[in-house]
Design a protein around this motif. Structure first.
Motif, PDB file in Angstrom:
ATOM      1  N   SER A  48     100.098 -53.063 104.632  1.00  0.00           N
ATOM      2  CA  SER A  48      99.559 -53.689 103.366  1.00  0.00           C
ATOM      3  C   SER A  48     100.693 -54.442 102.625  1.00  0.00           C
ATOM      4  O   SER A  48     101.856 -54.157 103.041  1.00  0.00           O
ATOM      5  CB  SER A  48      98.953 -52.800 102.278  1.00  0.00           C
ATOM      6  N   THR A  49     100.462 -55.323 101.787  1.00  0.00           N
ATOM      7  CA  THR A  49     101.531 -55.972 100.848  1.00  0.00           C
ATOM      8  C   THR A  49     101.460 -55.476  99.582  1.00  0.00           C
ATOM      9  O   THR A  49     100.282 -55.193  98.877  1.00  0.00           O
ATOM     10  CB  THR A  49     101.369 -57.543 100.747  1.00  0.00           C
ATOM     11  N   TYR A  50     102.519 -54.721  98.877  1.00  0.00           N
ATOM     12  CA  TYR A  50     102.681 -54.073  97.720  1.00  0.00           C
ATOM     13  C   TYR A  50     103.532 -55.008  96.682  1.00  0.00           C
ATOM     14  O   TYR A  50     104.705 -55.391  97.110  1.00  0.00           O
ATOM     15  CB  TYR A  50     103.232 -52.783  97.751  1.00  0.00           C
ATOM     16  N   HIS A  51     103.187 -54.978  95.414  1.00  0.00           N
ATOM     17  CA  HIS A  51     104.098 -55.592  94.442  1.00  0.00           C
ATOM     18  C   HIS A  51     105.255 -54.533  93.824  1.00  0.00           C
ATOM     19  O   HIS A  51     106.250 -54.914  93.580  1.00  0.00           O
ATOM     20  CB  HIS A  51     103.309 -55.986  93.364  1.00  0.00           C
ATOM     21  N   LEU A  52     104.886 -53.264  94.177  1.00  0.00           N
ATOM     22  CA  LEU A  52     105.730 -52.346  93.491  1.00  0.00           C
ATOM     23  C   LEU A  52     105.597 -50.889  93.944  1.00  0.00           C
ATOM     24  O   LEU A  52     104.280 -50.654  94.114  1.00  0.00           O
ATOM     25  CB  LEU A  52     105.714 -52.285  91.883  1.00  0.00           C
ATOM     26  N   ILE A  53     106.495 -50.016  94.084  1.00  0.00           N
ATOM     27  CA  ILE A  53     106.466 -48.625  94.693  1.00  0.00           C
ATOM     28  C   ILE A  53     106.804 -47.724  93.490  1.00  0.00           C
ATOM     29  O   ILE A  53     107.926 -47.882  93.030  1.00  0.00           O
ATOM     30  CB  ILE A  53     106.882 -48.533  95.924  1.00  0.00           C
ATOM     31  N   LEU A  54     105.906 -46.443  92.925  1.00  0.00           N
ATOM     32  CA  LEU A  54     106.463 -45.510  92.295  1.00  0.00           C
ATOM     33  C   LEU A  54     106.697 -44.613  93.489  1.00  0.00           C
ATOM     34  O   LEU A  54     106.016 -44.010  94.011  1.00  0.00           O
ATOM     35  CB  LEU A  54     105.239 -45.283  91.328  1.00  0.00           C
ATOM     36  N   LEU A  55     108.007 -44.145  93.295  1.00  0.00           N
ATOM     37  CA  LEU A  55     108.338 -43.192  94.495  1.00  0.00           C
ATOM     38  C   LEU A  55     109.198 -41.869  94.219  1.00  0.00           C
ATOM     39  O   LEU A  55     110.095 -42.026  93.318  1.00  0.00           O
ATOM     40  CB  LEU A  55     109.364 -44.136  95.460  1.00  0.00           C
ATOM     41  N   ASP A  56     108.624 -40.724  94.446  1.00  0.00           N
ATOM     42  CA  ASP A  56     109.005 -39.560  94.001  1.00  0.00           C
ATOM     43  C   ASP A  56     110.417 -39.421  94.871  1.00  0.00           C
ATOM     44  O   ASP A  56     110.445 -39.740  96.070  1.00  0.00           O
ATOM     45  CB  ASP A  56     108.208 -38.317  94.566  1.00  0.00           C
TER      46      ASP A  56
END
Length: 231
Positions: A48-56
């Motif tokens: 998939s293509t993502y615009h942003l990741i919120l990452l623990d």
């Protein structure tokens, strides 16, 4: 609401955090995918293509830092906001050195997360500004104004504004850094009421500043020009 084509990935091994972020970000109009580990997230990113990741940061298996390193080594420039219970200077420096775009410390305010997401998307140019600005909620730090509900909140606490005060604040927030003369404000807020004097604008803005507390200092009066909201 924002355009659902903006695709976010939340990576956290705590189900409660994943679900609360998903619920609130989807309410903002984002398309949200979830991953409970870095391994699962890396698989999703391949498909998939993502615009942003919120990452623990702290997860079993591959840590958030290691996952970010892998992405950057593969020349993947997806913006990353780290979610972390650790906020020492060394932790922050480590994160930024491996390509973090921002840090949010747990426990966090959901409104802060939404504001940071919008800010990073705008700053990195991953989506067009016009898409981000379609939201019916405008957020500045921990102040939010809900255009549809006619509500203003600071630190999740409702602020009781009159209709006129709300309209002035909305005008300034929708046009941040733009100067409005007193006559401009009269025309846009009071419309054609010929009995309202320019001095009335000053009185209402003084009351508004007082009600929004520390945020009142962002309503700036430039002598001879008028008012703007700038932070």
């Amino acid at each position: 609401m924002t355009d659902a084509k903006i695709h976010l990935l939340i990576v956290d091994d705590e189900i409660d955090i994943r679900e609360i972020l998903q619920f609130n970000l989807e309410n903002e109009g984002y398309l949200v995918d979830l991953a409970d580990s870095a391994e699962q997230a890396l698989e999703k990113i391949q498909n998939s293509t993502y615009h942003l990741i919120l990452l623990d940061v702290m997860m079993g298996g591959i840590s958030g830092y290691k996952m970010a390193e892998k992405l950057r080594k593969n020349n993947n420039d997806i913006p990353i906001i780290f979610l972390t219970a650790k906020n020492t200077e060394n932790d922050v420096l480590t994160g930024f050195s491996i390509g973090a775009d921002d840090f949010i410390t747990k426990p966090f305010s959901v409104k802060e997360v939404i504001a940071r997401v919008k800010s990073i998307l705008k700053r990195t140019g991953k989506v067009d500004d016009s898409i981000i600005n379609k939201s019916s909620i405008i957020i500045v730090k921990n102040l939010s104004i809900d255009i549809d509900r006619k509500e203003v909140c600071i630190d999740d606490q409702s602020v009781n504004l009159t209709k006129t005060e709300f309209e002035i604040l909305l005008l300034l927030l929708k046009n941040q850094n733009k100067l409005f003369s007193r006559n401009d404000i009269l025309t846009k807020v009071w419309h054609e009421d010929e009995y309202v004097l320019e001095r009335t604008v000053d009185v209402h803005i003084a009351r508004l500043r007082k009600k929004i507390g520390d945020y009142g200092k962002f309503i700036i009066n430039k002598t001879g020009y008028g008012y703007c909201f700038s932070h």
